[in-house]
Write an enzyme that holds these catalytic residues in place. Sequence first.
Site, PDB file in Angstrom:
ATOM      1  N   TYR A  46       5.643  -4.369  -4.431  1.00 30.29           N
ATOM      2  CA  TYR A  46       4.772  -5.477  -4.877  1.00 30.29           C
ATOM      3  C   TYR A  46       5.425  -6.183  -6.065  1.00 30.29           C
ATOM      4  O   TYR A  46       5.010  -5.984  -7.221  1.00 30.29           O
ATOM      5  CB  TYR A  46       3.401  -4.935  -5.293  1.00 30.29           C
ATOM      6  N   TRP A  50      -0.357  -8.949  -9.431  1.00 30.09           N
ATOM      7  CA  TRP A  50      -1.604  -8.827  -8.664  1.00 30.09           C
ATOM      8  C   TRP A  50      -2.786  -8.840  -9.605  1.00 30.09           C
ATOM      9  O   TRP A  50      -2.717  -8.296 -10.720  1.00 30.09           O
ATOM     10  CB  TRP A  50      -1.619  -7.524  -7.868  1.00 30.09           C
ATOM     11  N   SER A  51      -3.906  -9.402  -9.127  1.00 34.76           N
ATOM     12  CA  SER A  51      -5.036  -9.675 -10.005  1.00 34.76           C
ATOM     13  C   SER A  51      -5.707  -8.414 -10.570  1.00 34.76           C
ATOM     14  O   SER A  51      -5.774  -8.230 -11.781  1.00 34.76           O
ATOM     15  CB  SER A  51      -6.040 -10.526  -9.233  1.00 34.76           C
ATOM     16  N   ASP A  53      -4.765  -5.338 -10.258  1.00 32.87           N
ATOM     17  CA  ASP A  53      -3.740  -4.468 -10.849  1.00 32.87           C
ATOM     18  C   ASP A  53      -3.502  -4.863 -12.302  1.00 32.87           C
ATOM     19  O   ASP A  53      -3.427  -4.014 -13.197  1.00 32.87           O
ATOM     20  CB  ASP A  53      -2.403  -4.613 -10.109  1.00 32.87           C
ATOM     21  N   GLN A 125      -9.632 -10.824  -5.804  1.00 28.27           N
ATOM     22  CA  GLN A 125      -9.752  -9.354  -5.827  1.00 28.27           C
ATOM     23  C   GLN A 125     -10.918  -8.961  -6.745  1.00 28.27           C
ATOM     24  O   GLN A 125     -11.455  -9.821  -7.449  1.00 28.27           O
ATOM     25  CB  GLN A 125      -8.444  -8.725  -6.314  1.00 28.27           C
ATOM     26  N   GLY A 190      -9.903  -5.185  -2.342  1.00 27.30           N
ATOM     27  CA  GLY A 190      -9.033  -4.249  -3.058  1.00 27.30           C
ATOM     28  C   GLY A 190      -8.761  -2.998  -2.244  1.00 27.30           C
ATOM     29  O   GLY A 190      -7.745  -2.345  -2.419  1.00 27.30           O
ATOM     30  N   ASP A 192      -8.069  -2.485   1.033  1.00 26.29           N
ATOM     31  CA  ASP A 192      -7.730  -3.269   2.218  1.00 26.29           C
ATOM     32  C   ASP A 192      -7.952  -2.576   3.556  1.00 26.29           C
ATOM     33  O   ASP A 192      -8.431  -3.182   4.500  1.00 26.29           O
ATOM     34  CB  ASP A 192      -6.251  -3.663   2.158  1.00 26.29           C
ATOM     35  N   ARG A 225       0.760   3.237   5.841  1.00 26.76           N
ATOM     36  CA  ARG A 225       0.385   1.821   5.721  1.00 26.76           C
ATOM     37  C   ARG A 225      -0.548   1.445   6.871  1.00 26.76           C
ATOM     38  O   ARG A 225      -0.723   2.205   7.820  1.00 26.76           O
ATOM     39  CB  ARG A 225       1.654   0.945   5.753  1.00 26.76           C
ATOM     40  N   TYR A 378      -3.238   4.524   3.864  1.00 22.62           N
ATOM     41  CA  TYR A 378      -3.748   3.919   2.633  1.00 22.62           C
ATOM     42  C   TYR A 378      -5.183   3.425   2.768  1.00 22.62           C
ATOM     43  O   TYR A 378      -5.520   2.785   3.728  1.00 22.62           O
ATOM     44  CB  TYR A 378      -2.717   2.938   2.113  1.00 22.62           C
ATOM     45  N   GLU A 422       1.484   5.602  -5.781  1.00 19.09           N
ATOM     46  CA  GLU A 422       0.428   4.616  -5.510  1.00 19.09           C
ATOM     47  C   GLU A 422      -0.880   5.318  -5.097  1.00 19.09           C
ATOM     48  O   GLU A 422      -1.962   4.938  -5.492  1.00 19.09           O
ATOM     49  CB  GLU A 422       0.907   3.665  -4.411  1.00 19.09           C
TER      50      GLU A 422
HETATM   51  C1  9WN Z   1      -2.341  -6.794  -0.536  1.00 18.41           C
HETATM   52  C2  9WN Z   1      -1.047  -4.272  -5.241  1.00 18.41           C
HETATM   53  C3  9WN Z   1      -2.081  -4.287  -4.121  1.00 18.41           C
HETATM   54  C4  9WN Z   1      -3.444  -3.750  -4.578  1.00 18.41           C
HETATM   55  C5  9WN Z   1      -4.396  -3.540  -3.421  1.00 18.41           C
HETATM   56  C6  9WN Z   1      -3.700  -2.668  -2.373  1.00 18.41           C
HETATM   57  C7  9WN Z   1      -2.389  -3.321  -1.934  1.00 18.41           C
HETATM   58  C8  9WN Z   1      -1.645  -5.494  -0.952  1.00 18.41           C
HETATM   59  C9  9WN Z   1      -0.743  -5.020   0.170  1.00 18.41           C
HETATM   60  O1  9WN Z   1      -1.544  -3.500  -3.054  1.00 18.41           O
HETATM   61  O2  9WN Z   1      -2.684  -4.562  -1.302  1.00 18.41           O
HETATM   62  O3  9WN Z   1      -3.015  -7.337  -1.639  1.00 18.41           O
HETATM   63  O4  9WN Z   1       0.260  -5.681   0.412  1.00 18.41           O
HETATM   64  O5  9WN Z   1      -1.045  -4.002   0.792  1.00 18.41           O
HETATM   65  O6  9WN Z   1      -4.527  -2.429  -1.295  1.00 18.41           O
HETATM   66  O7  9WN Z   1      -5.594  -2.931  -3.863  1.00 18.41           O
HETATM   67  O8  9WN Z   1      -4.032  -4.636  -5.482  1.00 18.41           O
HETATM   68  O9  9WN Z   1      -0.972  -2.991  -5.805  1.00 18.41           O
END
Ligand code: 9WN
Length: 458
Positions: A46, A50-51, A53, A125, A190, A192, A225, A378, A422
């Site tokens: 990532y 992220w919001s 986060d 989020q 959040g 997902d 995933r 996840y 994570e």
């Molecule tokens: C999509 C960043 C984010 C978290 C989410 C988590 C995951 C993203 C993804 O990662 O989501 O936003 O690509 O899977 O589910 O809670 O904010 O850590």
Amino acid sequence: MAQQHDGGQQPPGHLSDAQARLWRSAAATLQGNWTGRSTVPSGTQYPHQWSWDSAFISIGWSAVQPSRARTELEALLAGQWADGRLPHIQFNPAVPEEAYFPGPAFWASKDHPDGPAVPTSGLIQPPVHARAVLAAVTAALDTGGAQRQIGLDFGLASYPRLLAWHRYLHERRDVAGDGLVAVLHPWESGLDNSPVWDTPLAAVSRDAAPAFTRRDTAHVGAAERPTDRDYAAYVALAAAYRDGGYDDTTAGRLEFVVADPLVNAVLLDAELCLARLAGLLGIDGTPHTRAAEQLHEAMLATLYDPERGVYVSRDLRTGQPLTAATLTGLLPLLDPWLTEPIRDRLLDRLASPGFLGGARFPVPSTALDAAEFDRRRYWRGPTWISTNWLLALGALTAGRSDLAERIATAGLDLVAGAGFREYFDPLDGAGLGAHEFSWSAALSLDWLAHPVAAAERA
Ligand code: 9WN
């Protein structure tokens, strides 16, 4: 790392040697993910901001180096849209488009009249941000001296942004007119890949999804995933919202419209945090307390399931409750006005074998006794530090510091054993998903800095 003037980076004196080592390694993890402006959740998986986060991460920075917490949140708020929404991702233009999918080209925020200068997504989020700003202001006030005014100035600058954000949620996202905030995509929740979304996702027309290449499984095993089928639904839903101009007045026509207890309970908590922030800034906080009370009423009327003794999500397209047994149903523990019988049933379920009582490394995101429980995939079973942190806060709000302590200790045991991963297998504590994950480090820092009573202070 250099000693700072705003609280420094030394482990607090009350920590044992082992805890001080954990503190240093958590601080080093955040430092490793710091870009100079904000902190990525993970440098590989990532690589943007992220919001929610960022809100959690800033809570960690508040414990280590409050100036960083402020910079983190200022960067986040710079991505706010003119309509008040805080987008779920703010993209770093220096990172190549293909480093994360869906990237800036997919979301096309720059083409939207309300889009900010920086490229972002158009989703949201959970609104943990008011709590994060309050923590940053409190940290500066606690440091004292010149930091006091710096903290108050930061609070004054952030307050109108938070107001606009909450107004967006209350006004534009009350899709059903029932006083609750709706999420329009599983990514907005959040959580997902939660089994709660299985029923609404089953009805999504995946054919509408544009062609795409997944990037997430380049770094993390596919078994940890979402499936390709779920991913196709995510992309179809995001593309439909984008193609409708991110227009919330027509959101009721989207294929995923859900009221969820986590998002609404977090907003209730955020309104109470705004009331406290307003108090510190000499502003009348009564409207925020009233907004929180209204959320309490709306959640009770629409999301409480007296048969199960927990809150459930509701599919606003069909009116049906979504009853998979996950921890989101317990998060209304953040509501200080629960009646005693409702609070006790939520606490009983939290302590039950499905959650705290049965997992060696709690709190599993899906109950161990639920048919959908999957220990590695996840949000379908693993334990997360963010949700442990929220549940600990909920247990404290409910007056159960013993449960809060168990939840925080479980989180700290996980990161001590498996590193700042994570998420974690709730049965054997194995680390899963991304490595060097920021919120796992940040919220551990908060627990170490403020053992349990920590969350109460902000
Ligand atoms: C999509 C960043 C984010 C978290 C989410 C988590 C995951 C993203 C993804 O990662 O989501 O936003 O690509 O899977 O589910 O809670 O904010 O850590």
